[in-house]
Design a protein around this motif. Sequence first.
Motif, mmCIF file in Angstrom:
data_model
loop_
_atom_site.group_PDB
_atom_site.id
_atom_site.type_symbol
_atom_site.label_atom_id
_atom_site.label_comp_id
_atom_site.label_asym_id
_atom_site.label_seq_id
_atom_site.Cartn_x
_atom_site.Cartn_y
_atom_site.Cartn_z
ATOM 1 N N THR A 15 0.848 -1.192 0.000
ATOM 2 C CA THR A 15 0.000 0.000 0.000
ATOM 3 C C THR A 15 0.885 1.243 0.000
ATOM 4 O O THR A 15 1.837 1.338 0.768
ATOM 5 C CB THR A 15 -0.930 -0.004 1.222
ATOM 6 N N SER A 20 -1.217 12.380 -8.076
ATOM 7 C CA SER A 20 -1.438 12.145 -9.503
ATOM 8 C C SER A 20 -2.063 13.351 -10.198
ATOM 9 O O SER A 20 -3.201 13.732 -9.885
ATOM 10 C CB SER A 20 -2.364 10.935 -9.687
ATOM 11 N N TRP A 23 -5.516 12.372 -11.724
ATOM 12 C CA TRP A 23 -6.656 12.335 -10.806
ATOM 13 C C TRP A 23 -7.179 13.743 -10.549
ATOM 14 O O TRP A 23 -8.392 13.956 -10.422
ATOM 15 C CB TRP A 23 -6.278 11.650 -9.490
ATOM 16 N N THR A 77 -7.075 7.457 -15.606
ATOM 17 C CA THR A 77 -6.284 7.471 -14.364
ATOM 18 C C THR A 77 -5.414 6.216 -14.295
ATOM 19 O O THR A 77 -5.669 5.309 -13.499
ATOM 20 C CB THR A 77 -7.209 7.547 -13.130
ATOM 21 N N THR A 79 -2.331 3.595 -13.551
ATOM 22 C CA THR A 79 -1.617 3.328 -12.306
ATOM 23 C C THR A 79 -0.363 4.197 -12.206
ATOM 24 O O THR A 79 0.508 4.131 -13.082
ATOM 25 C CB THR A 79 -1.199 1.851 -12.228
ATOM 26 N N ILE A 203 -3.328 1.851 -3.840
ATOM 27 C CA ILE A 203 -2.720 3.168 -4.068
ATOM 28 C C ILE A 203 -3.690 4.224 -3.561
ATOM 29 O O ILE A 203 -4.823 4.321 -4.034
ATOM 30 C CB ILE A 203 -2.399 3.396 -5.555
ATOM 31 N N VAL A 205 -4.669 8.072 -3.190
ATOM 32 C CA VAL A 205 -4.417 9.285 -3.964
ATOM 33 C C VAL A 205 -5.170 10.459 -3.343
ATOM 34 O O VAL A 205 -6.399 10.545 -3.458
ATOM 35 C CB VAL A 205 -4.870 9.111 -5.429
ATOM 36 N N THR A 216 -12.897 5.472 -6.881
ATOM 37 C CA THR A 216 -12.048 4.287 -6.963
ATOM 38 C C THR A 216 -11.773 3.938 -8.417
ATOM 39 O O THR A 216 -12.515 4.326 -9.320
ATOM 40 C CB THR A 216 -12.710 3.075 -6.287
ATOM 41 N N ARG A 217 -10.687 3.197 -8.601
ATOM 42 C CA ARG A 217 -10.369 2.633 -9.914
ATOM 43 C C ARG A 217 -10.008 1.160 -9.706
ATOM 44 O O ARG A 217 -9.037 0.847 -9.019
ATOM 45 C CB ARG A 217 -9.197 3.357 -10.568
ATOM 46 N N THR A 223 -3.237 -2.593 -9.606
ATOM 47 C CA THR A 223 -3.456 -2.322 -8.188
ATOM 48 C C THR A 223 -4.643 -1.382 -8.027
ATOM 49 O O THR A 223 -4.734 -0.380 -8.748
ATOM 50 C CB THR A 223 -2.206 -1.682 -7.567
ATOM 51 N N GLN A 225 -6.989 1.651 -6.867
ATOM 52 C CA GLN A 225 -6.700 3.022 -6.464
ATOM 53 C C GLN A 225 -7.912 3.598 -5.734
ATOM 54 O O GLN A 225 -9.054 3.300 -6.085
ATOM 55 C CB GLN A 225 -6.395 3.907 -7.674
ATOM 56 N N ALA A 227 -9.082 7.451 -4.492
ATOM 57 C CA ALA A 227 -8.844 8.891 -4.407
ATOM 58 C C ALA A 227 -9.766 9.469 -3.338
ATOM 59 O O ALA A 227 -10.970 9.222 -3.346
ATOM 60 C CB ALA A 227 -9.105 9.558 -5.755
#
Length: 322
Positions: A15, A20, A23, A77, A79, A203, A205, A216-217, A223, A225, A227
């Motif tokens: 983690t 970014s 983002w 967005t 990685t 990840i 963000v 979210t992604r 992985t 993500q 935000a």
Amino acid sequence: MQSELAFSTGDLAHTRFAVSPMWEVVTSFRLLVSSPVPAPHRSWAEQVLPRLRAAGLDRGRLARLIPAGGYLADFLTPTPATPFPTLQSELAAIRETPAEQVREDLRHLAADSPEPWELPRDDLSRVTAEIETYWELALGPYWARVRAVLEADVFHRARQVAEYGAAHLLNDLHTSVSWDDDTLRLVRRQCTITREGAGAGLILVPSVFAWPSVLTRIVVPDTPQLAYPARGFGTVWERRASADNDAIAAVIGRSRALLLAELETPASTTQLARRAGLSAAGVSQHLTALRDAGLVTAHRAGRSVLYARTTVADSLLAAAPA
């Protein structure tokens, strides 16, 4: 609706945080096309929206990929490869998006839109060109302020981990996010998060523009993500305390001190000349010197160039006696 992301010890070990630019592009663009614009960002939106409309970005490809609500294209967005990726590195990753992922994202968008559409692979370069234009108009002139808030959030969260552990950090990200029994839970009507088929870790963000939501992604096998709203996002547009121009002028000269004070919001050479009562040529020379000293940055906005104070200049003004 509640979704869950299971964590092994390996997932916790992988983690990490990332600041970014992309983002911030997608969250800020969505904010601009929402109505009304949330109060913390209205002063920024009032400056940016006219430029956006004049450039036609409110009706281009980017507007279709980032609708005001619902799903937004995940390929925007990618990685983050490093903790602080550049905009250009993220745009390069977007241009390399596999065709199948683009098609899958468009299928998701079509589910929320009565008008299906195609995005030929060659159009990815046009999408990134729109993003570059958007950056110059809406984010570039303000990036020093935005990035300072994002970096401060990351440093704060890192200290949380060091002092209290990862569980405390994950429970403190947002009211819709909680950690319990080796699982991250997200209570969200639209965003989901899952470990199924996803890469190791998570990840995190921080975002100035994500509030009041988290985003979210989840793209297998990448992985996941998440935000989340950065701490202090509402301070980005606050007016800085005015300083004693005489004190600054003694160091850098009266005209340059005046120009720094006038750059509370980004402005062009013509605008600064009118405000400060100086010639455009003189303002241009002073701005070049301030730019060389790292006190201002320049960003193209259509046919104009906007100048903005850097965080170094903000600190200089804040440190001067009031």
